[in-house]
Motif scaffolding. Structure first.
Motif, PDB file in Angstrom:
ATOM      1  N   LYS A 620      15.685 -18.751 -11.799  1.00  0.00           N
ATOM      2  CA  LYS A 620      15.854 -19.217 -10.420  1.00  0.00           C
ATOM      3  C   LYS A 620      17.306 -19.050  -9.968  1.00  0.00           C
ATOM      4  CE  LYS A 620      13.066 -21.180  -8.394  1.00  0.00           C
ATOM      5  NZ  LYS A 620      12.021 -20.582  -7.531  1.00  0.00           N
ATOM      6  N   ALA A 621      18.251 -19.382 -10.844  1.00  0.00           N
ATOM      7  CA  ALA A 621      19.658 -19.224 -10.485  1.00  0.00           C
ATOM      8  C   ALA A 621      19.989 -17.759 -10.219  1.00  0.00           C
ATOM      9  CB  ALA A 621      20.544 -19.773 -11.605  1.00  0.00           C
ATOM     10  N   TRP A 622      19.451 -16.870 -11.054  1.00  0.00           N
ATOM     11  CA  TRP A 622      19.714 -15.438 -10.869  1.00  0.00           C
ATOM     12  C   TRP A 622      19.140 -14.962  -9.540  1.00  0.00           C
ATOM     13  CZ3 TRP A 622      17.941 -11.113 -14.825  1.00  0.00           C
ATOM     14  CH2 TRP A 622      18.641  -9.935 -14.568  1.00  0.00           C
ATOM     15  N   VAL A 623      17.929 -15.405  -9.200  1.00  0.00           N
ATOM     16  CA  VAL A 623      17.327 -14.910  -7.961  1.00  0.00           C
ATOM     17  C   VAL A 623      18.075 -15.441  -6.741  1.00  0.00           C
ATOM     18  CG1 VAL A 623      15.558 -16.657  -7.392  1.00  0.00           C
ATOM     19  CG2 VAL A 623      15.096 -14.244  -7.000  1.00  0.00           C
ATOM     20  N   ILE A 624      18.678 -16.625  -6.840  1.00  0.00           N
ATOM     21  CA  ILE A 624      19.507 -17.112  -5.734  1.00  0.00           C
ATOM     22  C   ILE A 624      20.688 -16.172  -5.521  1.00  0.00           C
ATOM     23  CG2 ILE A 624      20.960 -19.005  -4.905  1.00  0.00           C
ATOM     24  CD1 ILE A 624      19.175 -20.905  -6.559  1.00  0.00           C
ATOM     25  N   ALA A 625      21.315 -15.761  -6.623  1.00  0.00           N
ATOM     26  CA  ALA A 625      22.436 -14.828  -6.510  1.00  0.00           C
ATOM     27  C   ALA A 625      21.980 -13.489  -5.950  1.00  0.00           C
ATOM     28  CB  ALA A 625      23.099 -14.644  -7.873  1.00  0.00           C
ATOM     29  N   LEU A 626      20.805 -13.032  -6.351  1.00  0.00           N
ATOM     30  CA  LEU A 626      20.280 -11.772  -5.817  1.00  0.00           C
ATOM     31  C   LEU A 626      20.015 -11.886  -4.323  1.00  0.00           C
ATOM     32  CD1 LEU A 626      17.823 -10.838  -8.709  1.00  0.00           C
ATOM     33  CD2 LEU A 626      20.033  -9.771  -8.214  1.00  0.00           C
ATOM     34  N   TYR A 627      19.380 -12.977  -3.909  1.00  0.00           N
ATOM     35  CA  TYR A 627      19.157 -13.172  -2.471  1.00  0.00           C
ATOM     36  C   TYR A 627      20.491 -13.241  -1.716  1.00  0.00           C
ATOM     37  CZ  TYR A 627      14.084 -14.066  -2.636  1.00  0.00           C
ATOM     38  OH  TYR A 627      12.726 -13.942  -2.764  1.00  0.00           O
ATOM     39  N   ALA A 628      21.500 -13.854  -2.351  1.00  0.00           N
ATOM     40  CA  ALA A 628      22.809 -13.924  -1.696  1.00  0.00           C
ATOM     41  C   ALA A 628      23.361 -12.521  -1.471  1.00  0.00           C
ATOM     42  CB  ALA A 628      23.769 -14.761  -2.539  1.00  0.00           C
ATOM     43  N   ARG A 629      23.260 -11.652  -2.485  1.00  0.00           N
ATOM     44  CA  ARG A 629      23.753 -10.287  -2.339  1.00  0.00           C
ATOM     45  C   ARG A 629      22.900  -9.478  -1.351  1.00  0.00           C
ATOM     46  NH1 ARG A 629      27.213  -8.217  -6.621  1.00  0.00           N
ATOM     47  NH2 ARG A 629      28.929  -9.727  -6.623  1.00  0.00           N
ATOM     48  N   LEU A 630      21.650  -9.882  -1.173  1.00  0.00           N
ATOM     49  CA  LEU A 630      20.781  -9.225  -0.192  1.00  0.00           C
ATOM     50  C   LEU A 630      20.998  -9.765   1.218  1.00  0.00           C
ATOM     51  CD1 LEU A 630      17.463  -9.112  -2.273  1.00  0.00           C
ATOM     52  CD2 LEU A 630      18.904  -7.152  -1.642  1.00  0.00           C
ATOM     53  N   TRP A 631      21.872 -10.768   1.359  1.00  0.00           N
ATOM     54  CA  TRP A 631      22.178 -11.424   2.629  1.00  0.00           C
ATOM     55  C   TRP A 631      20.934 -12.084   3.231  1.00  0.00           C
ATOM     56  CZ3 TRP A 631      25.702  -7.197   5.335  1.00  0.00           C
ATOM     57  CH2 TRP A 631      26.833  -6.987   4.535  1.00  0.00           C
ATOM     58  N   ASP A 632      20.139 -12.665   2.352  1.00  0.00           N
ATOM     59  CA  ASP A 632      18.898 -13.332   2.758  1.00  0.00           C
ATOM     60  C   ASP A 632      19.103 -14.839   2.629  1.00  0.00           C
ATOM     61  OD1 ASP A 632      16.358 -14.372   3.077  1.00  0.00           O
ATOM     62  OD2 ASP A 632      15.375 -12.910   1.771  1.00  0.00           O
ATOM     63  N   LYS A 633      19.746 -15.430   3.646  1.00  0.00           N
ATOM     64  CA  LYS A 633      20.142 -16.826   3.523  1.00  0.00           C
ATOM     65  C   LYS A 633      18.952 -17.773   3.545  1.00  0.00           C
ATOM     66  CE  LYS A 633      21.182 -17.470   8.466  1.00  0.00           C
ATOM     67  NZ  LYS A 633      22.254 -17.847   9.426  1.00  0.00           N
ATOM     68  N   HIS A 634      17.853 -17.381   4.173  1.00  0.00           N
ATOM     69  CA  HIS A 634      16.666 -18.234   4.172  1.00  0.00           C
ATOM     70  C   HIS A 634      16.155 -18.438   2.754  1.00  0.00           C
ATOM     71  CE1 HIS A 634      12.736 -19.903   5.139  1.00  0.00           C
ATOM     72  NE2 HIS A 634      12.201 -18.960   4.369  1.00  0.00           N
ATOM     73  N   ASN A 635      15.992 -17.344   2.023  1.00  0.00           N
ATOM     74  CA  ASN A 635      15.492 -17.468   0.650  1.00  0.00           C
ATOM     75  C   ASN A 635      16.535 -18.017  -0.308  1.00  0.00           C
ATOM     76  OD1 ASN A 635      12.659 -16.731   0.406  1.00  0.00           O
ATOM     77  ND2 ASN A 635      13.283 -14.743   1.235  1.00  0.00           N
ATOM     78  N   VAL A 636      17.811 -17.854   0.024  1.00  0.00           N
ATOM     79  CA  VAL A 636      18.845 -18.527  -0.764  1.00  0.00           C
ATOM     80  C   VAL A 636      18.604 -20.021  -0.748  1.00  0.00           C
ATOM     81  CG1 VAL A 636      21.278 -19.180  -0.754  1.00  0.00           C
ATOM     82  CG2 VAL A 636      20.656 -16.780  -0.600  1.00  0.00           C
TER      83      VAL A 636
END
Length: 771
Positions: A620-636
Motif C-alpha cells: 500500500k505504501a509503494w502504491v501511494i508513492a506510485l500514484y504520487a509520481r503519476l500525479w493522481d492525488k485522488h488515489n493518493v
C-alpha cells in the motif's frame, strides 16, 4: 503546533498493542500493564547462529543448461533443474531473535489500573499512569543512544513496592526457556545469558539494575525486590559477541556509567540527542484543517472512527501528521550509525521463529526502509545499510565465484546479520533473483548524490565496481540481442504462458533492466567525479551493457511489460509492482520525458489495483508513492486513508500482516513525493497534494542539487518557498500550473521564491544568516 502522541486508555492487550522505544541497538515494546509491567527487549545482533556456507556446489555446472532451456522456452525443465542445482543446500539463513523480557510486578496491596499509556513522539518517551483510590503511579521509559541503556522510571505519591525479574521464554511454548542461565551480579543487578548456534554462534547478555531514590532494594534468588519507595529507575542493557568479546563486562560497565548519572540528566541527554535528528525535517498541516475535538480520543478510537466511516467528509488530518512523525521516530530508533540497519521489523521482534526470519528482504522491503532518509535530512541513518553491503562482500564474492563462475559480488533476495548472499528458501519465484546487491548499491549512489562526499565516494566506488563486474561477467545476449540477466525472476510473481504453463524463471525481467540501467548510469556519474579512466575496459563494458539493455516496453493492452514477452499474470493483483521500479523509487519514467511510459504505468497500476493489489502494508505504501509520481492525488488520498484503516495497528505500526516496519517508512517517503518530486536538476512542487491536506508547511527537506527546502502552502498553492544552498549548482522549480523558474545555487545562499500570482514568480537571493 499540536504534540504528536500515540495514546491508549488501557494496558496493551498484546504485543501488537505495545509501544516501541529504541536507540538503534536496543529496543523494547512496553505493555503498560495494570499490575505487571512487561518490557519485551531486543538487541540488534541477537540472531540464531553464526555464519554458514550455503552455496549449492552444483550451481555453476548446470547454470548454462538452465539458461539454454529458458532461451528455448522449456520452462518446466528449467525450473526442475534450477530447483535441484541453484537453490541452497541449507535453505534458511540465520534469523533475528528477541533478547529477553523484563517483568516489573507491583506488590502494593491495592489494585491500580492503567489510566493512560502515551508515546510522546516528539520526545521519544513512553509514559504510563496507573491509579486507584489510594495511590497514583507514573512511569516513563526511553532508550538512550548516548548512554546505551533503556531506562524505566517509576514515581508515586505514596510509597510503593515492586519486584523485577527477567526471562527468555518462547510465547508459543511458555515451558521453554531460551537461555543458558540466569545471572546474579549483586543485590540490585540480575540478568541472563546464552549462546545461539553452537561454537561459532552468537553469545548474548541481558543485564538489569534497579536504583531507588529511597526505600530498600534487595534480592532473593533471581528477583530484585524494591520496597517502600516513591521513586526508582530500572536500567536495562544488552550486548552480544557480535560486537564485543566480553558482553557481560560491557553490560556491567554500561550500567555503572548510566546509573552514576542523575536520572533527569540522563533523560535530558537522550532528548537532546534525539532532537538533533528529529528536528531536521518535518511536515505539518495547518490547524485550520484539523478537527481539534479528535485530540480528546485515543489513537485506537481515532483509527476506529476512520474504519467505520463510509465517507471521507471529515478526515483526521492530525492523525496522518502524527503517523508521519512516527515514521521519523521509528527510523531514528532503529537505525543509528554503528548499528545494523533496520530489518523487517526495525529492531522490534517478539518471536524466536519470526515471519520471514525478520531478516533483510532486499527485493524491496529493506530498501523501502530508507526511501525517505536522505530527503528528511537523516542521511547518516542510511549508513548502516551501506555498512551491511560491506558485511555482504565476502559472501557475495564467494557466491559469485562458486555459483556463477564470475568476478565481483552478488546477492539474492535476502541477507542476514552475517551478510549471507546465497539463495534463501527453495521457492524459485522468490529466491532466484540475483539483483538484491545491485538494488542495495543504488543507495550508495543516492547518498553520494545528496552529499557529494568525496571521501565516501573513494570508499564506496570499489563496492560499486565489484557489483557491476558481476553483471559484466554474467549477462548474456537474449534472443533479440539485448544484454540480459539469466536466470532471473520478477520478484515473487509468476507468469502464465499461452499453453497454460506457469513459470517464474526468465531472461531479462523488466525490473532487472531498470535497476541495472540506474546502476550503470550512477556508476558512470560517480566514476567521472572520482576522475576514473574514462577509456578503461571497465568503463567501455559498462557503457556497452547500458546501451544494450532492453528498454522498458509497453504491451499490446497498453501496460508496462513485466517480462520480455507478453505473458499473462498468474496473480493480476500481485502485491509487487516490480516493473514500475523505474517510476518509483527510480526516476526513468517521468511526465516530462516519457509521457507514453507514464500512461502505460498508470494502466499497470489500475489493472493491479482493480484486482486487489496493495492489500499489505508495504505494498500500500509503494502504491501511494506510485500514484504520487503519476500525479493522481485522488488515489493518493484514497490509499493513504486505506493504509490507516486496513494496514495499521492501534499503536500505528504497519500491519503486513504481521507487523513489518517497511509500510511505516514507505508511507513517509510517499508523503514527501506528494509535496516535492526531485529529479536532481528539476523539482516539481505540490505535484500530487491531496485536497484534504491543502494547507501546511514542509521544513528541512534535502534536495539532490545540494540545498535545503522549506515551503508553506495554503489552499493547494505555494505561498512561500525557501531554498538554502549547500553547494554550487542549478535547479529548475516547476509549480503545479507548470510555471517554472531556474535558480542558480551558491554556497550559503538562500533563494526566497515568492509566487505573486498564478503565472509569475518573484525570486530574491540573500546571504544565509550567520548561525
Amino acid at each position: 503546533m499540536n504534540k504528536h502522541l500515540v495514546v491508549s486508555d488501557r494496558q496493551a492487550a498484546n504485543w501488537n498493542d505495545a509501544f516501541p522505544v529504541g536507540n538503534g541497538s536496543l529496543g523494547a515494546m512496553i505493555y503498560g500493564g495494570d499490575r505487571t509491567e512487561h518490557l519485551q527487549i531486543n538487541e540488534e545482533t541477537v540472531w540464531s547462529g553464526g555464519p554458514m556456507d550455503r552455496v549449492n556446489p552444483d550451481a555453476q555446472q548446470y547454470l548454462p543448461i538452465i539458461r539454454q532451456l529458458l532461451q528455448q522456452g522449456n520452462i518446466s525443465e528449467a525450473h526442475k533443474l534450477a530447483s535441484q542445482s541453484l537453490c541452497s543446500t541449507s535453505p534458511d539463513m540465520r534469523h533475528y531473535e528477541p533478547l529477553g523480557d523484563v517483568h516489573i510486578s507491583f506488590t502494593t496491596p491495592t489494585k491500580p489500573h492503567t489510566t493512560q499509556r502515551t508515546l510522546d513522539i516528539d520526545e521519544a518517551v513512553v509514559s504510563v499512569t496507573r491509579a486507584d483510590s489510594s495511590v497514583t503511579m507514573h512511569s516513563e521509559c526511553f532508550a538512550t543512544y548516548p548512554d546505551h541503556v533503556i531506562a524505566y522510571r517509576i514515581t508515586a505519591q505514596q510509597p510503593i513496592s515492586f519486584t523485577t525479574t527477567v526471562s527468555r521464554m518462547d510465547l508459543h511454548n511458555p515451558l521453554a526457556w531460551r537461555c543458558d542461565g540466569m545471572r546474579i551480579v549483586d543485590n540490585a543487578t540480575i540478568g541472563l545469558y546464552g549462546t545461539n548456534g553452537g561454537s561459532n554462534g552468537i553469545s548474548y547478555e541481558l543485564l538489569v539494575r534497579v536504583v531507588a531514590d529511597n526505600g530498600v532494594v534487595d534480592r532473593i534468588g533471581a528477583t530484585v525486590r524494591t520496597t517502600n519507595t516513591t521513586a526508582a529507575t530500572i536500567y536495562i542493557t544488552g550486548r552480544t559477541t557480535y560486537r564485543t568479546a566480553d558482553p557481560f563486562d560491557w553490560c556491567r560497565q554500561t550500567l555503572n556509567k548510566a546509573a552514576a548519572h542523575d536520572y533527569d540528566a540522563l533523560r535530558e541527554r537522550h532528548i537532546r540527542d534525539y532532537h538533533e535528528l528529529y528536528d531536521r525535517s518535518a511536515i505539518h498541516f495547518d490547524d485550520s484543517i484539523k478537527d481539534a475535538s479528535l485530540e480528546q480520543l485515543t489513537t485506537k478510537q481515532r483509527l476506529d472512527r476512520l474504519r467505520q466511516e463510509s465517507t471521507n467528509t471529515n478526515p483526521d488530518v492530525a492523525l496522518w501528521e502524527t503517523y508521519l512523525a512516527f515514521g521519523r521516530y521509528l527510523l531514528i530508533s532503529s537505525s543509528r550509525p554503528g548499528c545494523l540497519p533496520a530489518n523487517l521489523q526495525g529492531i522490534w521482534n517478539k518471536d524466536y521463529e519470526p515471519a520471514w526470519g525478520s531478516k533483510y528482504t532486499i527485493n524491496i522491503n529493506t530498501e523501502m526502509n530508507y526511501w525517505f532518509a536522505e530527503r528528511a535530512g537523516l542521511g547518516e541513518l542510511q549508513l548502516p545499510l551501506i555498512d551491511l553491503i560491506h558485511t555482504m562482500l565476502p559472501s557475495g564474492r564467494a557466491v559469485a565465484r562458486h555459483m556463477y563462475g564470475a568476478r565481483g559480488f552478488v546477492a539474492h533476495h535476502n541477507t542476514d546479520v552475517w551478510g549471507d548472499c546465497a539463495m534463501q528458501d527453495a521457492f524459485l519465484p522468490s529466491c532466484a533473483w540475483p539483483l538484491g546487491g545491485a538494488w542495495l548499491c543504488l543507495h550508495i549512489i543516492e547518498h553520494y548524490r545528496y552529499t557529494h562526499d568525496l571521501v565516501f565516494l573513494r570508499q564506496e566506488l570499489p563496492v560499486l565496481t565489484e557489483c557491476i563486474t558481476f553483471f559484466i561477467d554474467t549477462m548474456i545476449r537474449d534472443k533479440d540481442g539485448y544484454w540480459a540477466v539469466s536466470p532471473s525472476i520478477s520478484p515473487e510473481h509468476e507468469y502464465v504462458m499461452r499453453d497454460g504453463t506457469r513459470g517464474a524463471l526468465c531472461t531479462g525481467a523488466t525490473i532487472d533492466n531498470q535497476i541495472l540501467r540506474a546502476l550503470f548510469i550512477g556508476y558512470l556519474e560517480l566514476a567521472a567525479d572520482a576522475v576514473c579512466d574514462d577509456s578503461s575496459d571497465l568503463m567501455n563494458d559498462v557503457r556497452e551493457r547500458l546501451h544494450g539493455l532492453r528498454p522498458t516496453s509497453i504491451s499490446s493492452d497498453g501496460r508496462i511489460m513485466e517480462w520480455s514477452e507478453e505473458y499473462a499474470d498468474s496473480e493480476p493483483g500481485h502485491r509487487h509492482f516490480s516493473p514500475l521500479f523505474a517510476l518509483f523509487p527510480g526516476t526513468e519514467i517521468r511526465h516530462d520525458t516519457t509521457p507514453d511510459l507514464i500512461n502505460a504505468a498508470a494502466r499497470f497500476v489500475r489493472k493491479r489495483m482493480s484486482n486487489g493489489s496493495g492489500n499489505t502494508g508495504w505494498s500500500k505504501a509503494w502504491v501511494i508513492a506510485l500514484y504520487a509520481r503519476l500525479w493522481d492525488k485522488h488515489n493518493v488520498w484514497l490509499n493513504m486513508t486505506k493504509l490507516l484503516t486496513d494496514s495499521t495497528l492501534d499503536n500505528l505500526l504497519d500491519n503486513h500482516p504481521p507487523f513489518q516496519i517497511d509500510g511505516n517508512f514507505g508511507a513517509v517517503a510517499a508523503m514527501y513525493e506528494t509535496l516535492i518530486q526531485d529529479y536532481g536538476d528539476t523539482i516539481y512542487v505540490l505535484p500530487s497534494l491531496p485536497d484534504p491536506l491543502h494547507s501546511g508547511t514542509l521544513t528541512g527537506m534535502r534536495l539532490i542539487c545540494g540545498a535545503v527546502l522549506d515551503m508553506t502552502w495554503r489552499n493547494g498553492h505555494v505561498v512561500a518557498l525557501d531554498i538554502t544552498s549547500t553547494r554550487v549548482g542549478r535547479v529548475t522549480v516547476v509549480f503545479p500550473d507548470q510555471t517554472q523558474i531556474t535558480i542558480t545555487l551558491d554556497t550559503d545562499r538562500v533563494s526566497h521564491i515568492i509566487p505573486t500570482h498564478v503565472t509569475t514568480t518573484h525570486v530574491t537571493t540573500t546571504a544565509k544568516e550567520q548561525q
